[in-house]
Design a protein around this motif. Structure first.
Motif, PDB file in Angstrom:
ATOM      1  N   UNK A 369    -109.895  32.474  13.678  1.00  0.00           N
ATOM      2  CA  UNK A 369    -109.889  32.723  15.122  1.00  0.00           C
ATOM      3  C   UNK A 369    -108.663  33.522  15.568  1.00  0.00           C
ATOM      4  N   UNK A 370    -107.632  33.601  14.759  1.00  0.00           N
ATOM      5  CA  UNK A 370    -106.459  34.387  15.142  1.00  0.00           C
ATOM      6  C   UNK A 370    -106.781  35.872  15.222  1.00  0.00           C
ATOM      7  N   UNK A 371    -107.812  36.314  14.520  1.00  0.00           N
ATOM      8  CA  UNK A 371    -108.243  37.703  14.603  1.00  0.00           C
ATOM      9  C   UNK A 371    -107.651  38.630  13.571  1.00  0.00           C
ATOM     10  N   UNK A 372    -106.580  38.221  12.917  1.00  0.00           N
ATOM     11  CA  UNK A 372    -105.917  39.088  11.942  1.00  0.00           C
ATOM     12  C   UNK A 372    -106.447  38.890  10.522  1.00  0.00           C
ATOM     13  N   UNK A 373    -107.239  37.851  10.312  1.00  0.00           N
ATOM     14  CA  UNK A 373    -107.599  37.482   8.951  1.00  0.00           C
ATOM     15  C   UNK A 373    -109.103  37.394   8.760  1.00  0.00           C
ATOM     16  N   UNK A 374    -109.536  37.687   7.535  1.00  0.00           N
ATOM     17  CA  UNK A 374    -110.937  37.568   7.138  1.00  0.00           C
ATOM     18  C   UNK A 374    -111.052  36.522   6.038  1.00  0.00           C
ATOM     19  N   UNK A 375    -111.924  35.554   6.231  1.00  0.00           N
ATOM     20  CA  UNK A 375    -112.105  34.490   5.252  1.00  0.00           C
ATOM     21  C   UNK A 375    -112.996  34.963   4.111  1.00  0.00           C
ATOM     22  N   UNK A 376    -112.582  34.669   2.872  1.00  0.00           N
ATOM     23  CA  UNK A 376    -113.443  34.883   1.718  1.00  0.00           C
ATOM     24  C   UNK A 376    -114.259  33.626   1.427  1.00  0.00           C
ATOM     25  N   UNK A 377    -113.632  32.479   1.589  1.00  0.00           N
ATOM     26  CA  UNK A 377    -114.309  31.189   1.469  1.00  0.00           C
ATOM     27  C   UNK A 377    -113.829  30.316   2.618  1.00  0.00           C
ATOM     28  N   UNK A 378    -114.547  29.208   2.843  1.00  0.00           N
ATOM     29  CA  UNK A 378    -114.304  28.418   4.051  1.00  0.00           C
ATOM     30  C   UNK A 378    -113.940  26.964   3.765  1.00  0.00           C
ATOM     31  N   UNK A 379    -113.674  26.616   2.512  1.00  0.00           N
ATOM     32  CA  UNK A 379    -113.304  25.249   2.202  1.00  0.00           C
ATOM     33  C   UNK A 379    -114.461  24.286   2.196  1.00  0.00           C
ATOM     34  N   UNK A 380    -115.709  24.803   2.104  1.00  0.00           N
ATOM     35  CA  UNK A 380    -116.867  23.920   2.142  1.00  0.00           C
ATOM     36  C   UNK A 380    -117.381  23.557   0.755  1.00  0.00           C
ATOM     37  N   UNK A 381    -116.665  23.946  -0.291  1.00  0.00           N
ATOM     38  CA  UNK A 381    -116.947  23.459  -1.644  1.00  0.00           C
ATOM     39  C   UNK A 381    -115.699  22.686  -2.084  1.00  0.00           C
ATOM     40  N   UNK A 382    -114.818  23.270  -2.884  1.00  0.00           N
ATOM     41  CA  UNK A 382    -113.505  22.640  -2.975  1.00  0.00           C
ATOM     42  C   UNK A 382    -112.833  22.711  -1.606  1.00  0.00           C
ATOM     43  N   UNK A 383    -111.954  21.753  -1.286  1.00  0.00           N
ATOM     44  CA  UNK A 383    -111.195  21.853  -0.023  1.00  0.00           C
ATOM     45  C   UNK A 383    -110.115  22.927  -0.128  1.00  0.00           C
ATOM     46  N   UNK A 384    -110.551  24.119  -0.440  1.00  0.00           N
ATOM     47  CA  UNK A 384    -109.682  25.258  -0.737  1.00  0.00           C
ATOM     48  C   UNK A 384    -110.320  26.486  -0.117  1.00  0.00           C
ATOM     49  N   UNK A 385    -109.515  27.360   0.449  1.00  0.00           N
ATOM     50  CA  UNK A 385    -110.093  28.606   0.950  1.00  0.00           C
ATOM     51  C   UNK A 385    -109.113  29.750   0.774  1.00  0.00           C
ATOM     52  N   UNK A 386    -109.686  30.938   0.623  1.00  0.00           N
ATOM     53  CA  UNK A 386    -108.899  32.158   0.463  1.00  0.00           C
ATOM     54  C   UNK A 386    -109.211  33.091   1.617  1.00  0.00           C
ATOM     55  N   UNK A 387    -108.205  33.862   2.031  1.00  0.00           N
ATOM     56  CA  UNK A 387    -108.401  34.800   3.130  1.00  0.00           C
ATOM     57  C   UNK A 387    -107.479  35.991   2.950  1.00  0.00           C
TER      58      UNK A 387
END
Length: 473
Positions: A369-387
């Motif tokens: 929501x900050x607008x500067x970043x694009x998510x590659x994953x959302x933490x809906x598998x492992x509680x891990x996400x990359x952006x």
């Protein structure tokens, strides 16, 4: 008459030697024996009082980062005090000495049985497994078993005319590359392509041949937290066998996901329910919720673990089978694993892992929501996400974000993806037990505070991309 309060000349402070350490570090005499700091790169000639030795080490370790704020590591950084007490009571017990410490050995056996049941072994009582110092050792053991089974099937060709290979995605943990190097196996790595950041079924099957000892499917990639499609990979290998006769087993590397999916993704079929899955590993010290280091390696049955890899040792009066690489190691982590299984049960694990996933998903949404970043994953598998940064962000990059967050104590890794996506640089956040929604909120506040400064830069400031790390632990 001498002036009041005037001391004698021989008490001039310059006559005292300069103290290298705080005098209060001394146990009895705060000055005696404290005129020199001990050497750092050779053993000192004389002993120090225990409190002095402790304080020296303690003070230096204060310069380490705060492990609770380390969002790079998958490794557990918090346990209950009772677990710490149990570990302290068992740190002097040698796990390998099962004859002298039979109850510790029994707790290890129970953990193996619990994991076999959790991962749907056809006969949990017949499944074989052991504790290890972590998933790296567990993967070595699983790889050795795959190679030995392949060598027995190809005894007429190996080693003279056949070189074994192992198929896996380029995103595998570095321990698999070590295995291939140490045990002379050709690594066949499937590169990333486009928005596919891990192994896919078609690519895995395409690289298999008569020299393939197995396929490694990762349940929870360290690069982005995504699950590899284990069932699809097994189905593709089933089809390969039907067409060619090649029977290629699968090892499920569940270093992290094998302690998440059974509780949160119960309908996901990835484990021993798939007949082609011959072995599974996990890290007890990751989402198994135990301090490092403990891992687990399990095989579907004794048939998947060649007998020649099991050594029977007469050790301290007992006949003891062992198939781990390490011999002597403390029993503390195994005891802590059993404590955690007993303490939480399935419902407790489900609650802990669901909380971590909820924190990860909520944090990912707020960063997006900050607008500067694009998510590659959302933490809906492992509680891990990359952006990563959005294309219109040109004044800073992910390495700048990582560096600036570190100034506030947050350790958030920035790194570049491997072939064929070396063009993609990302940040990754690992949400573990005790990384609460409150802490996630503080991270968001700090990031929001930094963004105006980062946006005002004329260009990215980080130049040394070689300093990046993918934090494979």
């Amino acid at each position: 008459m001498a002036p009041l309060h005037k001391g004698s000349d021989d008490t001039d402070s310059e006559s005292f030697p300069r103290l290298a350490l705080n005098p209060f570090y001394g146990e009895a005499d705060p000055v005696g024996g404290m005129t020199e700091a001990p050497p750092r790169h050779r053993m000192p000639e004389r002993p120090l009082p225990p409190s002095s030795a402790y304080q020296l080490v303690h003070d230096e370790l204060m310069l380490d980062g705060n492990s609770r704020l380390n969002l790079a590591t998958f490794v557990t950084t918090w346990m209950e005090p009772q677990a710490g007490v149990l570990m302290a009571e068992c740190r002097d017990k040698n796990m390998i000495d099962k004859d002298e410490y039979p109850r510790t050995a029994e707790l290890e056996r129970r953990c193996v049985a619990m994991l076999a049941d959790l991962w749907h072994a056809p006969d949990p009582g017949a499944a074989v497994g052991c504790s290890t110092t972590g998933s790296s050792e567990a993967c070595m053991l699983a790889g050795m078993a795959l190679k030995r089974r392949w060598a027995k099937r190809n005894a007429d060709r190996y080693p003279a005319t056949a070189r074994p290979n192992l198929v896996m995605g380029v995103n595998v943990q570095v321990c698999w590359e070590k295995f291939c190097t140490f045990w002379e196996v050709e690594p066949r790595l499937v590169p990333m392509e486009g928005d596919r950041f891990h192994l896919d079924a078609a690519s895995a099957a395409a690289l298999c041949d008569e020299n393939t000892i197995g396929v490694v499917a990762v349940l929870g990639s360290t690069f982005d937290g995504s699950y590899e499609p284990v069932a699809e990979i097994c189905a593709a290998l089933d089809d390969l066998q039907a067409r060619t006769g090649l029977d290629v087993p699968v090892h499920a590397d569940g270093a992290s996901g094998a302690m998440v999916a059974p509780f949160l993704d119960e309908d996901l079929v990835w484990d021993f329910r798939l007949p082609r899955v011959s072995s599974i590993n996990t890290s007890g010290h990751k989402y198994g919720l135990v301090y490092p280091g403990v891992g687990w390696a399990l095989w579907r049955s004794a048939e998947e673990l060649p007998e020649e890899l099991v050594f029977r040792v007469n050790y301290l009066g007992g006949d003891m089978p062992t198939f781990a690489l390490n011999f002597s190691r403390p029993g503390a982590q195994v005891v802590a694993q059993y404590y955690t299984f007993l303490r939480l049960g399935r419902e407790g694990y489900r609650a802990v892992q669901q909380t971590s996933r909820d924190v990860a998903r909520g944090l990912a949404e707020r960063i997006e929501a900050m607008g500067d970043f694009r998510l590659l994953t959302r933490g809906d598998q492992l509680p891990v996400f990359a952006f990563t940064t959005t294309p219109d962000v040109t004044s800073y990059d992910v390495f700048d974000v990582s560096r600036r967050l570190r100034e506030n104590g947050w350790l958030v890794p920035a790194y570049t993806f491997p072939a064929n996506r070396e063009d993609l640089s990302v940040l990754r956040i690992v949400c573990r037990n005790a990384f609460s929604a409150d802490l996630a909120g503080l991270l968001v506040e700090d990031l929001n505070r930094l963004l105006p400064e980062l946006r005002s830069q004329p260009a990215p400031l980080t130049r040394d991309k070689d300093a990046a790390t993918s934090f494979h632990h």
